[in-house]
Enzyme design. Structure first.
Site, PDB file in Angstrom:
ATOM      1  CB  THR A  78       8.671 -10.966   8.064  1.00  0.00           C
ATOM      2  OG1 THR A  78       8.222 -12.354   7.813  1.00  0.00           O
ATOM      3  CG2 THR A  78       8.610 -10.222   6.699  1.00  0.00           C
ATOM      4  CG  PHE A 111      -1.578   1.271   1.886  1.00  0.00           C
ATOM      5  CD1 PHE A 111      -2.005   2.077   0.855  1.00  0.00           C
ATOM      6  CD2 PHE A 111      -1.374   1.470   3.101  1.00  0.00           C
ATOM      7  CE1 PHE A 111      -2.556   3.209   1.472  1.00  0.00           C
ATOM      8  CE2 PHE A 111      -1.806   2.974   3.534  1.00  0.00           C
ATOM      9  CZ  PHE A 111      -2.306   3.617   2.901  1.00  0.00           C
ATOM     10  CB  ILE A 112       3.286   2.830   2.447  1.00  0.00           C
ATOM     11  CG1 ILE A 112       1.974   2.855   3.298  1.00  0.00           C
ATOM     12  CG2 ILE A 112       4.088   3.945   2.508  1.00  0.00           C
ATOM     13  CD1 ILE A 112       2.537   2.978   5.090  1.00  0.00           C
ATOM     14  CE  LYS A 121       7.955  -2.601  11.006  1.00  0.00           C
ATOM     15  NZ  LYS A 121       8.725  -2.381   9.672  1.00  0.00           N
ATOM     16  CE1 TYR A 163       4.456  -4.569  12.347  1.00  0.00           C
ATOM     17  CE2 TYR A 163       2.990  -2.799  13.291  1.00  0.00           C
ATOM     18  CZ  TYR A 163       3.601  -3.126  12.475  1.00  0.00           C
ATOM     19  OH  TYR A 163       3.847  -2.225  11.491  1.00  0.00           O
TER      20      TYR A 163
END
Ligand code: UDP
Length: 323
Positions: free
Chosen positions: A95, A11-12, A153, A149
């Site tokens: 990931t 998307f981005i 990050k 998450y």
């Protein structure tokens, strides 16, 4: 300039590619199409400056080849969306953490400037009125998988900043706050495309919890503008920037505005968190960025409103079928 975007069919990534092509750059978009979609970049495939390479950042030779040709890298490839993360924590961690590590290794080998997309999730459940880049980060326990998450990050940020400090690599960290707009999929839980879809179909708009939780949505066009400005800012290496919008809005209010903007007959329905995410899910009650830093460094000004977002997402959703 030749620019590599990992996650370039996301998307981005697809909006970023579009903007950079418009500025006259050449783009290589690398994407394994796990959550990215070919339909996001279909309109770019014929552009002479655009090249799509399908594959994973874990394919060493593919990544090495793409990095070797690049003057600048945006690393956007990541596991995204709260739903996906709750359903699939191992995949998320691997990931996000290993992915950033390999991209950093390759960027260092070629000394290519790298922008890492991070997230406002790293602020966790901090109670501060607005989140500044230097604010404390308050994460929940490791027994609650949502925090995987944020933790993954955050590790990406530490790694990126570590590569900058220890090896002198040009790394810039971008903390994106609820970026929304056309092409975002509702499949992984994101609220705006879900509400717009539900409203267009006159189905119940599903507000989780009591709907009093707030977010500050950022139109993807505004976010991409800030990302590009920072990419070309000579002093930005080693820095972290919030990229967010201005208007704090509760999820109930968002539901009302979607319903009214789209003249929908949908009922607005409150759904308990545990019905969606299982028991013990923790949501963030508020999330408001302090955007003074990016403003003062780049002149950034988020111009698009929640109504603009709803209109643009609805226009996109009307024009497509499928999930
Ligand atoms: N949400 C909701 N209904 C939905 C999807 C999401 O009420 O169908 C809520 C979600 O619980 C959160 C907010 O909307 O409070 C934003 O969710 P999203 O997944 O878009 O982003 P987050 O801020 O959680 O990363």
């Amino acid at each position: 300039m030749r620019i590599l975007i990992t996650g370039g069919a996301g998307f981005i990534g697809s909006h970023l590619a579009e903007r950079l092509l418009g500025d006259g750059h050449e783009i290589v978009a690398l994407d394994d199409l796990s959550t990215g979609r070919l339909s996001n970049i279909e309109h770019l495939l014929d552009h002479p400056g655009f090249e799509f390479r399908q594959g994973s950042i874990f394919d060493g030779s593919l990544l090495a080849g793409a990095v070797a040709e690049a003057d600048l890298i945006f690393h956007l490839a990541a596991a995204v969306g709260v739903q996906l993360i709750v359903d699939n924590p191992v995949h998320t961690i691997e990931t996000n953490v290993r992915g950033t590590e390999v991209v950093l290794e390759h960027a260092l080998a070629r000394k290519v400037r790298l922008l890492i997309a991070s997230t406002s999730e790293v602020y966790g459940k901090s109670q501060e009125a607005t989140f500044r880049e230097e604010s404390d980060l308050v994460l929940g326990p490791s027994t609650k998988s949502r925090w995987a998450y944020a933790a993954s990050k955050l590790l990406d940020e530490f790694l990126g900043l570590g590569y900058h400090r220890q090896y002198g690599l040009d790394v810039v960290v971008l903390r994106l706050f609820n970026t929304v707009g056309p092409r975002q999929t509702g499949q992984y839980g994101m609220v705006v495309p879900r509400f717009v879809r539900q409203a267009l179909n006159d189905e119940p708009i599903t507000v989780y919890g009591d709907g009093q939780q707030t977010r500050t949505f950022t139109h993807v066009t505004d976010a991409v503008g800030a990302m590009v400005d920072l990419a070309f800012h000579d002093e930005a290496a080693g820095e972290v920037f919030n990229i967010g919008g201005k208007e704090e809005i509760s999820i109930s209010e968002l539901a009302r505005r979607v319903k009214s903007a789209l003249r929908s007959r949908s009922e607005i329905r409150l759904v308990p968190y545990d019905q969606v995410f299982g028991s013990g899910f923790e949501d963030m009650m508020r999330r408001v960025p302090d955007i003074e830093k990016v403003k003062s460094w780049t002149g950034y000004e988020p111009l698009r409103t929640v109504e603009d977002v709803i209109r643009d997402v609805a226009e996109h959703e009307r024009g497509r079928s499928g999930p």
